[in-house]
Scaffold this active site. Structure first.
Site, short mmCIF file in Angstrom:
data_model
loop_
_atom_site.label_atom_id
_atom_site.label_comp_id
_atom_site.label_asym_id
_atom_site.label_seq_id
_atom_site.Cartn_x
_atom_site.Cartn_y
_atom_site.Cartn_z
N SER A 183 19.81 -20.41 35.20
CA SER A 183 20.64 -22.03 35.31
C SER A 183 19.88 -23.06 35.73
O SER A 183 19.39 -22.42 36.74
CB SER A 183 22.51 -20.94 35.53
OG SER A 183 22.81 -22.58 35.98
N TYR A 204 27.73 -20.43 42.87
CA TYR A 204 27.01 -20.23 42.16
C TYR A 204 25.20 -20.89 42.48
O TYR A 204 24.51 -20.35 41.85
CB TYR A 204 27.70 -20.47 41.14
CG TYR A 204 27.13 -19.97 39.58
CD1 TYR A 204 26.79 -18.48 39.08
CD2 TYR A 204 26.65 -21.08 38.58
CE1 TYR A 204 26.03 -18.37 38.05
CE2 TYR A 204 25.85 -21.09 37.46
CZ TYR A 204 25.71 -19.79 37.30
OH TYR A 204 25.02 -19.45 35.87
#
Length: 256
Positions: free
Chosen positions: A142, A155
């Site tokens: 990501s 995250y």
């Protein structure tokens, strides 16, 4: 495994691709695209009914697999057999957006277990089969690994750690015929990613994409996987960053 489909271990079968987290979103879209590109796809995810339906749709193989469970990963490797042309480490995801001062560390541990340890565990288990096929392993990370943002610490950390695994693996097996690729998507609107992140709060999940004309779709990312898999074996895409045109950087999104 699903029934009425070719055994992926058969010498006469199509090249085998394994997609983890294949029950929805990027994983399901990737399985469909790879099947269309001629792969025999092993669809692996925790939700058996969903991957079973997907496998029947695309003529693939379904396997229930929690990437955090060593027994499930061993079963996946056994089902795949001695040769694997492509592994797509897609299982993972985000949980919560609390600031560090209010962090849910159980959620942090879960994110690390799936995004980092799970991807590492599956890669380790399938590496002999990837070596035998002169294959390729793709990690779906990501752009959260590029820069921290408020509420994203857990995250950010998990995806940064997964990126570190990618880099180390590429160095460790540089003399071997296995390509190691990272695809780092930016803003992707899928049916479950933000919904899961916000504990099922549909209104809060929808606000992530408010005013963004065209966020990426799962199919956009799947097409990136298909492309890197189609390249000659001597060509390695170390890292492919893909964002919608409306997102110039992790912190800069145009909203109408």
């Amino acid at each position: 495994m699903s029934t009425n489909t070719p055994d992926p271990r058969s010498p006469s079968a199509r090249p085998v691709a394994v997609v983890t987290g294949a029950s929805s979103g990027i994983g399901a879209a990737t399985a469909r695209v790879l099947a269309g590109a001629g792969f025999a796809v092993v669809c692996a995810a925790r939700r058996q009914e969903r991957v079973q339906a997907l496998a029947e749709e695309i003529g693939g193989t379904a396997l229930r697999c929690d990437v955090t469970d060593p027994a499930d990963v061993d079963a996946l490797a056994a089902a795949v057999g001695p040769r694997c042309a492509l592994l797509v480490n897609n299982a993972g995801g985000a949980l919560g957006m609390e600031p560090v001062a209010e962090a849910d560390f159980d959620a942090w541990q879960q994110m690390f277990a799936t995004n980092v340890v799970g991807a590492g565990r599956v890669t380790q288990a399938l590496l002999p089969a990837l070596r035998a096929a002169g294959g390729q392993v793709v990690f779906i990370t990501s752009t959260a690994a590029d820069a921290s943002y408020e509420g994203g610490a857990g995250y950010n950390a998990a995806k940064s750690a997964e990126r570190a695994v990618v880099g180390a693996l590429r160095l460790e097996i540089v003399a071997e015929p296995v390509r190691v690729v990272e695809i780092a998507p930016g803003m992707v609107a899928t049916e479950e990613f933000s919904l899961t992140r916000f504990g099922g709060d549909a209104e809060r999940a929808a606000k992530v994409y408010d005013g963004v004309a065209e966020p990426l779709t799962a199919e956009d990312v799947a097409e990136c996987v298909r492309w890197v898999a189609s390249l000659p074996s001597h060509v390695n895409i170390d890292r492919l960053v893909v964002r919608p045109r409306a997102q110039a950087a992790q912190h800069k999104v145009h909203r109408e």
